[in-house]
Design an enzyme around this catalytic site. Structure first.
Site, PDB file in Angstrom:
ATOM      1  N   GLU A 142       0.958  -1.242   0.060  1.00 30.05           N
ATOM      2  CA  GLU A 142       0.109  -0.021  -0.142  1.00 30.05           C
ATOM      3  C   GLU A 142       0.748   1.398  -0.055  1.00 30.05           C
ATOM      4  O   GLU A 142       0.337   2.388  -0.327  1.00 30.05           O
ATOM      5  CB  GLU A 142      -0.919  -0.155   1.208  1.00 30.05           C
ATOM      6  CG  GLU A 142      -2.152  -0.973   1.147  1.00 30.05           C
ATOM      7  CD  GLU A 142      -1.664  -2.463   1.337  1.00 30.05           C
ATOM      8  OE1 GLU A 142      -2.715  -3.212   0.981  1.00 30.05           O
ATOM      9  OE2 GLU A 142      -0.539  -2.786   1.787  1.00 30.05           O
ATOM     10  N   ASP A 150      -3.543  -2.429   5.238  1.00 31.61           N
ATOM     11  CA  ASP A 150      -4.825  -2.600   5.713  1.00 31.61           C
ATOM     12  C   ASP A 150      -5.539  -3.907   5.593  1.00 31.61           C
ATOM     13  O   ASP A 150      -4.894  -4.880   5.596  1.00 31.61           O
ATOM     14  CB  ASP A 150      -5.718  -1.353   4.948  1.00 31.61           C
ATOM     15  CG  ASP A 150      -6.145  -1.627   3.568  1.00 31.61           C
ATOM     16  OD1 ASP A 150      -5.080  -2.254   3.025  1.00 31.61           O
ATOM     17  OD2 ASP A 150      -7.191  -1.084   3.186  1.00 31.61           O
TER      18      ASP A 150
END
Length: 351
Positions: A142, A150
């Site tokens: 990410e 996440d």
């Protein structure tokens, strides 16, 4: 076999005592969207109290990918055309599904065969029996698109032995199947050719018995954990980057290059979030932290810019927020409470 009609991006079937959920977006590497999150959640809710379903299997139709993560193109468009809160609502549905998967009262088996990244890790790596193969590649990349690990990924990364998980979080580093087992992202590594027989056995016998008796393939190891700990055991990100710059290890040069391409804001947030996740007691509290972070990061330009550069235009030249201009207040703002909450569900609620 009894099959149930649904949107063709999720194939729902029943085979004996087994309920099977098969993600079917091969051209998109099985990218997950809100339609899939809701369909998977609805199937799990229906099967929770169904006495004819004793085990659930989650897999995909593609040998290339279990799931490469969230549908970033769709999220990019949603954030630009409707707004960041609309995009956050999709992440919210995904995190609520992660919580349901982790706490589901019946055994769930995942076949994380092929690419398994981001939201794909959220779908497959929090269930009771997690299977990888020689084709598996797992990562939480990410920081390369202006976000932070996440879908419960920061929970898993914070529980990896030593500081290897921090390294993976900051570099988006990839794990082969055996490495994922060592790191705690999976439980067993099997040959991909054995998966059909395993699925057949799951339709007839209890999941724990079937998985425990399955022959395990050799596991790959990690790099030198002591060397990783020595470089990553630092009070701040700047110290880590300085140590990497002074190291002559080949892996340190790779880490340095990966961080150079990542969002400076994402790196700072991820460093703090990883350490915070280590202190949080369980997956649900980490999911709550992730939702605050993602929701606040979506309000900043790095996410849409990162997706533009990596996926839409593919020029690999993102124009990130200036790292030198980021102060402590900017980092704190990413951890600030949001007006909405994750409000994690009980099993009777829709995802």
């Amino acid at each position: 076999m009894q099959a149930d009609a649904t949107d063709d991006t999720l194939l729902i079937s029943r085979q004996g005592r087994l309920g099977r959920l098969t993600v079917n977006r091969p051209k998109a590497l099985n990218a997950l969207d809100i339609t899939l999150y809701r369909a998977i959640g609805a199937a799990l809710a229906a099967w929770r109290d169904d006495p004819e379903v004793e085990t659930v299997l989650i897999d995909s139709t593609s040998p290339r990918a279990f799931s490469a993560g969230g549908d970033l193109r769709a999220l990019h468009t949603l954030a630009l055309d409707v707004g960041p809160d609309a995009a956050a609502s999709v992440f919210r549905a995904g995190y609520r599904l992660v919580s349901v998967l982790a706490g589901y009262p019946k055994p769930i088996v995942s076949f994380m065969d092929g690419i398994t990244m981001g939201g794909g890790v959220g779908l497959g790596a929090h269930v009771r029996h997690r299977i990888v193969t020689e084709r598996s590649v797992l990562a939480m990349p990410e920081v390369a698109i202006g976000l932070t690990p996440d879908a419960g990924g920061s929970y898993l990364l914070s529980r990896v032995p030593g500081l290897y998980g921090l390294r993976l979080a900051l570099t988006g580093g990839r794990m082969k199947g055996g490495q994922a087992v060592v790191a705690g992202f999976a439980d067993r590594m099997l040959a991909a050719s054995d998966l059909p027989d395993l699925a057949t056995a799951l339709a007839r016998r209890p999941a724990g018995e079937v998985v425990d008796l399955a022959p395990a393939a050799p596991r790959e190891g990690q790099e030198d954990l002591a060397a990783i700990n020595a470089l990553y055991d630092a009070p701040d990100l700047a110290t880590i980057r300085d140590r990497l710059a002074r190291s002559d290890a080949a892996w340190a040069a790779e880490d340095r290059e990966a961080m150079a391409q990542a969002s400076p804001l994402s790196l700072l947030v991820t460093f703090r979030a990883w350490h915070a996740a280590r202190r949080l007691p369980d997956l649900n509290t980490v999911l709550e932290q992730e939702y605050r972070l993602i929701g606040n990061l979506l309000r900043l330009p790095d996410f849409t810019e990162g997706v533009r550069a990596k996926i839409v235009d593919k020029d690999n030249a993102p124009r990130w927020l200036d790292g030198a201009a980021l102060d402590e207040a900017a980092i704190e703002a990413c951890f600030a409470p949001r007006p909405d909450t994750l409000d994690l569900p009980v099993f009777s609620e829709p995802v």
